[in-house]
Scaffold this motif. Structure first.
Motif, PDB file in Angstrom:
ATOM      1  N   MET A   1       0.845  -1.171   0.000  1.00 53.07           N
ATOM      2  CA  MET A   1       0.000   0.000   0.000  1.00 53.07           C
ATOM      3  C   MET A   1       0.895   1.241   0.000  1.00 53.07           C
ATOM      4  SD  MET A   1      -3.009   1.079   2.660  1.00 53.07           S
ATOM      5  CE  MET A   1      -4.017  -0.281   2.156  1.00 53.07           C
ATOM      6  N   GLU A   2       0.602   2.175  -0.885  1.00 52.48           N
ATOM      7  CA  GLU A   2       1.405   3.385  -0.994  1.00 52.48           C
ATOM      8  C   GLU A   2       1.008   4.379   0.088  1.00 52.48           C
ATOM      9  OE1 GLU A   2       2.344   6.805  -4.254  1.00 52.48           O
ATOM     10  OE2 GLU A   2       1.923   4.770  -4.941  1.00 52.48           O
ATOM     11  N   LEU A   3       2.019   4.958   0.721  1.00 47.34           N
ATOM     12  CA  LEU A   3       1.800   5.912   1.804  1.00 47.34           C
ATOM     13  C   LEU A   3       2.447   7.243   1.486  1.00 47.34           C
ATOM     14  CD1 LEU A   3       2.733   3.886   5.017  1.00 47.34           C
ATOM     15  CD2 LEU A   3       0.459   4.437   4.235  1.00 47.34           C
ATOM     16  N   LYS A   4       1.872   8.293   2.033  1.00 46.99           N
ATOM     17  CA  LYS A   4       2.539   9.581   2.082  1.00 46.99           C
ATOM     18  C   LYS A   4       2.592   9.972   3.552  1.00 46.99           C
ATOM     19  CE  LYS A   4      -1.673  12.232   1.375  1.00 46.99           C
ATOM     20  NZ  LYS A   4      -2.356  13.215   0.577  1.00 46.99           N
ATOM     21  N   GLN A   5       3.370  10.970   3.874  1.00 46.32           N
ATOM     22  CA  GLN A   5       3.491  11.387   5.262  1.00 46.32           C
ATOM     23  C   GLN A   5       2.195  12.030   5.723  1.00 46.32           C
ATOM     24  OE1 GLN A   5       7.109  13.389   6.050  1.00 46.32           O
ATOM     25  NE2 GLN A   5       6.555  13.956   8.124  1.00 46.32           N
ATOM     26  N   ALA A   6       1.758  11.678   6.948  1.00 45.03           N
ATOM     27  CA  ALA A   6       0.515  12.223   7.492  1.00 45.03           C
ATOM     28  C   ALA A   6       0.581  12.272   9.011  1.00 45.03           C
ATOM     29  CB  ALA A   6      -0.670  11.383   7.054  1.00 45.03           C
ATOM     30  N   THR A   7      -0.223  13.161   9.578  1.00 37.30           N
ATOM     31  CA  THR A   7      -0.268  13.354  11.026  1.00 37.30           C
ATOM     32  C   THR A   7      -1.714  13.473  11.482  1.00 37.30           C
ATOM     33  OG1 THR A   7       1.830  14.554  10.956  1.00 37.30           O
ATOM     34  CG2 THR A   7       0.492  14.860  12.911  1.00 37.30           C
ATOM     35  N   ALA A   8      -1.980  12.993  12.687  1.00 37.76           N
ATOM     36  CA  ALA A   8      -3.286  13.179  13.328  1.00 37.76           C
ATOM     37  C   ALA A   8      -3.066  13.304  14.832  1.00 37.76           C
ATOM     38  CB  ALA A   8      -4.216  12.018  13.023  1.00 37.76           C
ATOM     39  N   GLY A   9      -3.903  14.105  15.469  1.00 35.18           N
ATOM     40  CA  GLY A   9      -3.817  14.265  16.919  1.00 35.18           C
ATOM     41  C   GLY A   9      -3.232  15.600  17.313  1.00 35.18           C
ATOM     42  N   THR A  10      -3.164  15.817  18.612  1.00 32.96           N
ATOM     43  CA  THR A  10      -2.631  17.063  19.162  1.00 32.96           C
ATOM     44  C   THR A  10      -1.671  16.747  20.306  1.00 32.96           C
ATOM     45  OG1 THR A  10      -4.312  17.345  20.885  1.00 32.96           O
ATOM     46  CG2 THR A  10      -4.852  18.195  18.672  1.00 32.96           C
ATOM     47  N   GLN A  19       2.272  10.272  13.781  1.00 28.93           N
ATOM     48  CA  GLN A  19       2.867  10.662  12.511  1.00 28.93           C
ATOM     49  C   GLN A  19       3.253   9.398  11.769  1.00 28.93           C
ATOM     50  OE1 GLN A  19       5.878  13.026  14.521  1.00 28.93           O
ATOM     51  NE2 GLN A  19       5.052  14.862  13.527  1.00 28.93           N
ATOM     52  N   ILE A  20       2.765   9.257  10.542  1.00 35.77           N
ATOM     53  CA  ILE A  20       3.054   8.092   9.712  1.00 35.77           C
ATOM     54  C   ILE A  20       3.850   8.555   8.504  1.00 35.77           C
ATOM     55  CG2 ILE A  20       2.068   6.262   8.278  1.00 35.77           C
ATOM     56  CD1 ILE A  20      -0.367   6.267  10.080  1.00 35.77           C
ATOM     57  N   ALA A  21       4.875   7.794   8.159  1.00 36.72           N
ATOM     58  CA  ALA A  21       5.693   8.102   6.987  1.00 36.72           C
ATOM     59  C   ALA A  21       6.030   6.806   6.264  1.00 36.72           C
ATOM     60  CB  ALA A  21       6.974   8.816   7.409  1.00 36.72           C
ATOM     61  N   PRO A  22       6.265   6.886   4.951  1.00 40.93           N
ATOM     62  CA  PRO A  22       6.671   5.690   4.209  1.00 40.93           C
ATOM     63  C   PRO A  22       7.991   5.152   4.759  1.00 40.93           C
ATOM     64  CG  PRO A  22       6.196   7.527   2.721  1.00 40.93           C
ATOM     65  CD  PRO A  22       6.179   8.072   4.110  1.00 40.93           C
ATOM     66  N   ASP A  61       6.940   3.917   8.975  1.00 40.03           N
ATOM     67  CA  ASP A  61       7.595   4.474  10.149  1.00 40.03           C
ATOM     68  C   ASP A  61       6.547   5.286  10.885  1.00 40.03           C
ATOM     69  OD1 ASP A  61      10.194   3.494   9.747  1.00 40.03           O
ATOM     70  OD2 ASP A  61      10.652   5.108   8.344  1.00 40.03           O
ATOM     71  N   VAL A  62       6.395   5.015  12.173  1.00 41.40           N
ATOM     72  CA  VAL A  62       5.375   5.689  12.976  1.00 41.40           C
ATOM     73  C   VAL A  62       6.058   6.331  14.178  1.00 41.40           C
ATOM     74  CG1 VAL A  62       3.238   5.385  14.287  1.00 41.40           C
ATOM     75  CG2 VAL A  62       3.694   3.927  12.304  1.00 41.40           C
ATOM     76  N   HIS A  63       5.737   7.595  14.382  1.00 40.31           N
ATOM     77  CA  HIS A  63       6.216   8.288  15.575  1.00 40.31           C
ATOM     78  C   HIS A  63       4.990   8.724  16.368  1.00 40.31           C
ATOM     79  CE1 HIS A  63       8.953  10.468  18.164  1.00 40.31           C
ATOM     80  NE2 HIS A  63       8.046  11.428  18.174  1.00 40.31           N
ATOM     81  N   ALA A  64       4.902   8.291  17.620  1.00 45.43           N
ATOM     82  CA  ALA A  64       3.763   8.609  18.476  1.00 45.43           C
ATOM     83  C   ALA A  64       4.241   9.412  19.676  1.00 45.43           C
ATOM     84  CB  ALA A  64       3.080   7.330  18.939  1.00 45.43           C
TER      85      ALA A  64
END
Length: 93
Positions: A1-10, A19-22, A61-64
């Motif tokens: 599945m193709e991903l682009k960088q995205a963020t959700a939350g505060t 934060q999710i990144a390929p 890659d996920v940064h929480a």
């Protein structure tokens, strides 16, 4: 599945920023920053992992950054970041 960088939350109390990144490697690399990581880090990582694999994301890659979020909030923020990263509407598909 193709991903682009995205963020959700505060960064507010009781929330989590996802934060999710390929990734250029196989698997989910989940980096967690939390003041309660010693007690709840494994559970937080597992909720993120289960949510992403349930949505078909197995390479990212996920940064929480956790500020005391409950499991339901972690799932919601992870799902929102995944939808933004993939463009897939999980409520329709």
């Amino acid at each position: 599945m193709e991903l682009k960088q995205a963020t959700a939350g505060t960064m507010e109390s009781g929330d989590i920023m996802i934060q999710i990144a390929p990734a250029d490697h196989e698997g989910l690399d989940i980096q967690l920053q939390s003041s309660v990581a010693f007690q709840f880090g494994d559970q937080i990582r597992e909720v993120i992992r289960e949510t992403l694999t349930g949505l078909g994301i197995t390479k990212a890659d996920v940064h929480a950054t956790d500020k005391g979020a409950l499991d339901c909030t972690i799932r919601a923020r992870t799902t929102a970041a995944a939808v933004r990263a993939t463009g897939k509407d999980v409520w329709k598909d």
